[in-house]
Design a protein around this motif. Structure first.
Motif, mmCIF file in Angstrom:
data_model
loop_
_atom_site.group_PDB
_atom_site.id
_atom_site.type_symbol
_atom_site.label_atom_id
_atom_site.label_comp_id
_atom_site.label_asym_id
_atom_site.label_seq_id
_atom_site.Cartn_x
_atom_site.Cartn_y
_atom_site.Cartn_z
ATOM 1 N N LEU A 3 0.817 -1.201 0.000
ATOM 2 C CA LEU A 3 0.000 0.000 0.000
ATOM 3 C C LEU A 3 0.856 1.259 0.000
ATOM 4 C CD1 LEU A 3 -2.861 1.208 0.264
ATOM 5 C CD2 LEU A 3 -2.540 1.109 2.726
ATOM 6 N N PHE A 4 1.981 1.235 0.704
ATOM 7 C CA PHE A 4 2.824 2.406 0.837
ATOM 8 C C PHE A 4 3.928 2.480 -0.213
ATOM 9 C CE2 PHE A 4 1.406 1.506 5.260
ATOM 10 C CZ PHE A 4 0.528 2.568 5.343
ATOM 11 N N ARG A 5 3.826 1.695 -1.265
ATOM 12 C CA ARG A 5 4.871 1.664 -2.264
ATOM 13 C C ARG A 5 4.939 2.956 -3.063
ATOM 14 N NH1 ARG A 5 4.919 -3.735 -5.538
ATOM 15 N NH2 ARG A 5 4.702 -4.543 -3.446
ATOM 16 N N THR A 6 3.808 3.565 -3.345
ATOM 17 C CA THR A 6 3.763 4.772 -4.155
ATOM 18 C C THR A 6 3.619 5.995 -3.263
ATOM 19 O OG1 THR A 6 2.675 3.518 -5.896
ATOM 20 C CG2 THR A 6 2.561 5.897 -6.048
ATOM 21 N N ALA A 7 4.615 6.844 -3.273
ATOM 22 C CA ALA A 7 4.548 8.076 -2.486
ATOM 23 C C ALA A 7 3.651 9.078 -3.204
ATOM 24 C CB ALA A 7 5.943 8.651 -2.310
ATOM 25 N N ASN A 8 2.797 9.741 -2.450
ATOM 26 C CA ASN A 8 1.952 10.767 -3.045
ATOM 27 C C ASN A 8 2.006 12.072 -2.260
ATOM 28 O OD1 ASN A 8 0.397 10.127 -0.826
ATOM 29 N ND2 ASN A 8 -1.369 9.428 -1.981
ATOM 30 N N ASP A 13 4.844 19.553 0.806
ATOM 31 C CA ASP A 13 3.680 19.071 1.542
ATOM 32 C C ASP A 13 4.113 18.429 2.855
ATOM 33 O OD1 ASP A 13 1.099 18.354 2.196
ATOM 34 O OD2 ASP A 13 0.843 16.924 0.576
ATOM 35 N N ARG A 14 5.212 17.703 2.848
ATOM 36 C CA ARG A 14 5.731 17.080 4.072
ATOM 37 C C ARG A 14 6.105 18.125 5.105
ATOM 38 N NH1 ARG A 14 10.425 13.062 2.876
ATOM 39 N NH2 ARG A 14 9.999 12.433 4.996
ATOM 40 N N VAL A 15 6.778 19.191 4.661
ATOM 41 C CA VAL A 15 7.188 20.251 5.578
ATOM 42 C C VAL A 15 5.962 20.920 6.194
ATOM 43 C CG1 VAL A 15 8.337 22.494 5.721
ATOM 44 C CG2 VAL A 15 9.393 20.634 4.430
ATOM 45 N N ILE A 16 4.973 21.208 5.367
ATOM 46 C CA ILE A 16 3.743 21.836 5.860
ATOM 47 C C ILE A 16 3.044 20.927 6.866
ATOM 48 C CG2 ILE A 16 1.423 22.575 5.172
ATOM 49 C CD1 ILE A 16 2.745 23.549 2.526
ATOM 50 N N ARG A 17 2.994 19.638 6.581
ATOM 51 C CA ARG A 17 2.349 18.702 7.498
ATOM 52 C C ARG A 17 3.081 18.624 8.835
ATOM 53 N NH1 ARG A 17 -1.118 14.612 5.022
ATOM 54 N NH2 ARG A 17 -1.438 15.189 2.865
ATOM 55 N N ALA A 42 -4.712 13.712 17.937
ATOM 56 C CA ALA A 42 -4.976 12.743 16.870
ATOM 57 C C ALA A 42 -4.658 13.349 15.502
ATOM 58 C CB ALA A 42 -6.431 12.279 16.920
ATOM 59 N N VAL A 43 -5.059 14.594 15.284
ATOM 60 C CA VAL A 43 -4.762 15.279 14.026
ATOM 61 C C VAL A 43 -3.249 15.428 13.853
ATOM 62 C CG1 VAL A 43 -4.954 17.492 12.821
ATOM 63 C CG2 VAL A 43 -6.965 16.460 13.862
ATOM 64 N N ALA A 44 -2.565 15.801 14.926
ATOM 65 C CA ALA A 44 -1.107 15.943 14.864
ATOM 66 C C ALA A 44 -0.437 14.621 14.525
ATOM 67 C CB ALA A 44 -0.579 16.484 16.191
ATOM 68 N N LEU A 45 -0.914 13.540 15.122
ATOM 69 C CA LEU A 45 -0.334 12.225 14.849
ATOM 70 C C LEU A 45 -0.563 11.801 13.404
ATOM 71 C CD1 LEU A 45 1.110 9.746 16.043
ATOM 72 C CD2 LEU A 45 -1.157 8.826 16.549
ATOM 73 N N ILE A 46 -1.761 12.021 12.898
ATOM 74 C CA ILE A 46 -2.057 11.666 11.505
ATOM 75 C C ILE A 46 -1.195 12.475 10.547
ATOM 76 C CG2 ILE A 46 -3.840 11.808 9.714
ATOM 77 C CD1 ILE A 46 -5.858 11.081 11.965
ATOM 78 N N LEU A 47 -1.072 13.773 10.793
ATOM 79 C CA LEU A 47 -0.231 14.613 9.930
ATOM 80 C C LEU A 47 1.225 14.168 9.968
ATOM 81 C CD1 LEU A 47 -1.705 18.148 10.692
ATOM 82 C CD2 LEU A 47 -1.809 16.921 8.521
ATOM 83 N N LEU A 48 1.720 13.846 11.149
ATOM 84 C CA LEU A 48 3.119 13.438 11.282
ATOM 85 C C LEU A 48 3.377 12.090 10.597
ATOM 86 C CD1 LEU A 48 5.781 14.336 12.507
ATOM 87 C CD2 LEU A 48 5.180 13.058 14.552
ATOM 88 N N VAL A 49 2.482 11.135 10.779
ATOM 89 C CA VAL A 49 2.665 9.818 10.162
ATOM 90 C C VAL A 49 2.618 9.914 8.638
ATOM 91 C CG1 VAL A 49 1.594 7.547 9.854
ATOM 92 C CG2 VAL A 49 1.897 8.481 12.147
ATOM 93 N N THR A 50 1.660 10.677 8.103
ATOM 94 C CA THR A 50 1.580 10.797 6.646
ATOM 95 C C THR A 50 2.792 11.539 6.088
ATOM 96 O OG1 THR A 50 0.192 12.767 6.833
ATOM 97 C CG2 THR A 50 -0.924 10.655 6.531
ATOM 98 N N VAL A 52 5.909 11.384 7.407
ATOM 99 C CA VAL A 52 7.060 10.472 7.502
ATOM 100 C C VAL A 52 6.962 9.348 6.471
ATOM 101 C CG1 VAL A 52 8.179 8.769 8.998
ATOM 102 C CG2 VAL A 52 7.528 10.992 9.917
ATOM 103 N N VAL A 53 5.773 8.784 6.297
ATOM 104 C CA VAL A 53 5.577 7.661 5.384
ATOM 105 C C VAL A 53 5.497 8.125 3.926
ATOM 106 C CG1 VAL A 53 4.006 5.750 4.830
ATOM 107 C CG2 VAL A 53 4.432 6.334 7.188
ATOM 108 N N ARG A 54 5.200 9.398 3.709
ATOM 109 C CA ARG A 54 5.046 10.005 2.385
ATOM 110 C C ARG A 54 3.855 9.436 1.623
ATOM 111 N NH1 ARG A 54 10.201 11.818 -0.788
ATOM 112 N NH2 ARG A 54 8.430 12.617 -1.906
ATOM 113 N N PHE A 55 2.850 8.998 2.358
ATOM 114 C CA PHE A 55 1.646 8.453 1.740
ATOM 115 C C PHE A 55 0.436 8.981 2.487
ATOM 116 C CE2 PHE A 55 -1.756 5.322 1.462
ATOM 117 C CZ PHE A 55 -1.877 5.216 0.087
#
Length: 76
Positions: A3-8, A13-17, A42-50, A52-55
């Motif tokens: 699922l995480f193979r394709t970065a989107n 966007d990562r810096v902003i997140r 919860a919002v902070a955790l979701i933003l941080l995980v997305t 780091v994972v780039r997905f």
């Protein structure tokens, strides 16, 4: 992890997140009361995980991407 193979999620966007995640976590800790602070964490955790994972699953759902298009070796 196919699922995480394709970065989107692109670099800007990562810096902003990451910045928004830090702001949400600080607001949750310093300014918000109990039910709202949990939501902000919860919002902070979701933003941080997305970031780091780039997905981002929402981007995948709508077919969006903030990654730049791959450059061909013959592009000028």
């Amino acid at each position: 992890m196919a699922l995480f193979r394709t970065a989107n999620v692109g670099t800007s966007d990562r810096v902003i997140r990451i910045v928004l995640a830090a702001i949400a976590a600080i607001a949750a800790y310093a300014y918000l009361a109990a039910p709202w602070s949990y939501l902000a964490y919860a919002v902070a955790l979701i933003l941080l995980v997305t970031a780091v994972v780039r997905f981002c699953p929402a981007y995948a759902l709508f077919g969006a991407s903030t990654c730049g298009s791959p450059r061909s070796p013959h592009a000028r």
